[in-house]
Design a protein around this motif. Structure first.
Motif, PDB file in Angstrom:
ATOM      1  N   ILE A 113      -3.087  31.284-106.211  1.00  0.00           N
ATOM      2  CA  ILE A 113      -3.301  32.250-105.127  1.00  0.00           C
ATOM      3  C   ILE A 113      -2.030  32.407-104.305  1.00  0.00           C
ATOM      4  N   LEU A 114      -1.386  31.284-104.004  1.00  0.00           N
ATOM      5  CA  LEU A 114      -0.143  31.336-103.242  1.00  0.00           C
ATOM      6  C   LEU A 114       1.056  31.633-104.140  1.00  0.00           C
ATOM      7  N   ARG A 115       1.005  31.187-105.372  1.00  0.00           N
ATOM      8  CA  ARG A 115       2.139  31.393-106.298  1.00  0.00           C
ATOM      9  C   ARG A 115       2.388  32.871-106.558  1.00  0.00           C
ATOM     10  N   PHE A 116       1.322  33.647-106.684  1.00  0.00           N
ATOM     11  CA  PHE A 116       1.472  35.070-106.958  1.00  0.00           C
ATOM     12  C   PHE A 116       1.501  35.921-105.682  1.00  0.00           C
ATOM     13  N   ALA A 117       1.298  35.301-104.527  1.00  0.00           N
ATOM     14  CA  ALA A 117       1.267  36.044-103.269  1.00  0.00           C
ATOM     15  C   ALA A 117       2.668  36.491-102.867  1.00  0.00           C
TER      16      ALA A 117
ATOM     17  N   ASN B  27       7.382  34.828-102.954  1.00  0.00           N
ATOM     18  CA  ASN B  27       8.648  35.477-103.306  1.00  0.00           C
ATOM     19  C   ASN B  27       9.611  35.493-102.130  1.00  0.00           C
ATOM     20  N   ARG B  28       9.084  35.724-100.934  1.00  0.00           N
ATOM     21  CA  ARG B  28       9.942  35.743 -99.751  1.00  0.00           C
ATOM     22  C   ARG B  28      10.565  34.376 -99.500  1.00  0.00           C
ATOM     23  N   ILE B  29       9.779  33.327 -99.721  1.00  0.00           N
ATOM     24  CA  ILE B  29      10.296  31.963 -99.527  1.00  0.00           C
ATOM     25  C   ILE B  29      11.397  31.659-100.538  1.00  0.00           C
ATOM     26  N   ILE B  30      11.159  32.017-101.802  1.00  0.00           N
ATOM     27  CA  ILE B  30      12.170  31.783-102.833  1.00  0.00           C
ATOM     28  C   ILE B  30      13.441  32.568-102.540  1.00  0.00           C
ATOM     29  N   SER B  31      13.303  33.813-102.129  1.00  0.00           N
ATOM     30  CA  SER B  31      14.469  34.640-101.798  1.00  0.00           C
ATOM     31  C   SER B  31      15.256  34.036-100.643  1.00  0.00           C
ATOM     32  N   ALA B  32      14.544  33.503 -99.648  1.00  0.00           N
ATOM     33  CA  ALA B  32      15.210  32.880 -98.503  1.00  0.00           C
ATOM     34  C   ALA B  32      15.976  31.635 -98.926  1.00  0.00           C
ATOM     35  N   ILE B  33      15.382  30.838 -99.805  1.00  0.00           N
ATOM     36  CA  ILE B  33      16.050  29.629-100.286  1.00  0.00           C
ATOM     37  C   ILE B  33      17.300  29.983-101.083  1.00  0.00           C
ATOM     38  N   GLN B  34      17.183  30.962-101.936  1.00  0.00           N
ATOM     39  CA  GLN B  34      18.308  31.345-102.774  1.00  0.00           C
ATOM     40  C   GLN B  34      19.451  31.978-101.971  1.00  0.00           C
TER      41      GLN B  34
ATOM     42  N   HIS C  79      10.137  32.519-113.527  1.00  0.00           N
ATOM     43  CA  HIS C  79      10.088  33.398-112.354  1.00  0.00           C
ATOM     44  C   HIS C  79      10.776  34.730-112.638  1.00  0.00           C
ATOM     45  N   GLU C  80      11.696  34.748-113.579  1.00  0.00           N
ATOM     46  CA  GLU C  80      12.363  36.000-113.944  1.00  0.00           C
ATOM     47  C   GLU C  80      11.354  37.016-114.467  1.00  0.00           C
TER      48      GLU C  80
END
Length: 324
Positions: A113-117, A121-128, A203-204
């Motif tokens: 539920i959270l993985r596809f939310a 994506n916003r969290i991953i983008s912020a980390i990267q 994730h790609e």
């Protein structure tokens, strides 16, 4: 001829059994029943939003970019599953393993539920964007590991329910329960298709899909995984009521099968009505479109539930869903 009258003692006895259910076990920190109530209430609200086309709760809440209600729902559902696993020893001996597998399955669904939310994506983008390449690489490797591990657990748990259905049918001769478990597990097997593709493509793959279908993240959560977890929670609660003698075998079997089918049909039709073309209900979801008239293209078309949903709206209600 004497007419049959309901035995008030029977109804009273059922009500007394229901009142004796313990809602705050195994501990006040992890109350199984109470967490289950919160999970179903929050989940029902979100499902209603999905069916009505209000998808804002999946993206934001209370003026923030955090979907607070969705996050709370996922947390409550995960806590309910953990408490259920801890309480599984109280079930009938032959069903203890089944309840533990149900808990593991519920944990997997809570994760997806959270993985596809959109927030993930916003969290991953912020980390990267803010961390060094090494940190980002470690984070992505950890996410990939979890994706692969949970996809395996998810498939194993779902397939194991067919063994339960077989045992109920052949050994115990409880045909309604066997039918309910079998239908439910077949429907839930569809839930494993996207996690498997995520585990294979990484994730790609998920980023590529969202580029093609901008609302796929909301569609995946609001019309697939969240309704599935709510339905599954209701089925598990019904199983508890059956084991406590509060409902009959027939009531449990029919109720579980009906709940699964109604929720599946309602969400499939609603998604195609509210976010067509910007999301898809293809079971097989490749990043790139296959070559026309190829075997892969035929498989893709056959497993495209968006086509079936649009046909239903057109033939039954006269609603023509067109791309703007």
């Amino acid at each position: 001829m004497k007419s049959k009258k309901m035995n008030p003692k029977c109804s009273f006895g059922v009500w007394q059994k229901f009142k004796r259910l313990k809602w705050f076990t195994p501990s006040t920190v992890l109350p199984h029943g109470f967490m289950g109530i919160l999970s179903v209430l929050f989940g029902t609200y979100l499902i209603a939003c999905s069916i009505l086309g209000d998808l804002a709760p999946y993206k934001s809440c209370l003026g923030t970019n955090v979907p607070i209600i969705l996050v709370l729902y996922s947390v409550f559902t995960a806590c309910n599953a953990l408490a259920g696993a801890k309480l599984s020893h109280l079930a009938w001996k032959e069903t203890q393993m089944v309840f533990r597998q149900c808990a593991y399955l519920q944990l997997c669904l809570s994760f997806y539920i959270l993985r596809f939310a959109p927030i993930f994506n916003r969290i991953i983008s912020a980390i990267q964007s803010k961390q060094g390449n090494l940190v980002s690489e470690i984070v992505m490797r950890c996410i990939r590991f979890v994706d692969v591990l949970l996809s395996i657990v998810l498939v194993f748990c779902i397939l194991s329910f067919q063994q339960v259905a077989y045992t109920q049918w052949v050994v115990h001769k409880k045909f309604s329960i066997a039918l309910a478990v079998s239908i439910g597990s077949i429907c839930m097997l569809l839930l494993s298709t996207y996690p498997i593709q995520l585990a294979i493509g990484g994730h790609e793959w998920w980023t590529c899909i969202q580029e093609t279908y901008p609302q796929q993240n909301v569609g995946m959560v609001g019309y697939i995984y969240l309704p599935a977890t709510v339905t599954f929670s209701l089925i598990l609660f019904s199983a508890t009521l059956y084991q406590r003698g509060i409902i009959s075998e027939f009531q449990f079997g029919i109720g579980a099968a009906t709940t699964t089918l109604v929720c599946l049909v309602a969400t499939v039709l609603s998604q195609e009505l509210h976010i067509p073309f910007v999301s898809t209900q293809r079971i097989y979801l490749p990043c790139k479109e296959p070559i026309a008239n190829s075997t892969e293209a035929h498989i893709l078309h056959a497993l495209d539930f968006s086509i079936y949903a649009r046909s239903f709206w057109r033939e039954i209600f006269g609603v023509h869903i067109k791309k703007h």
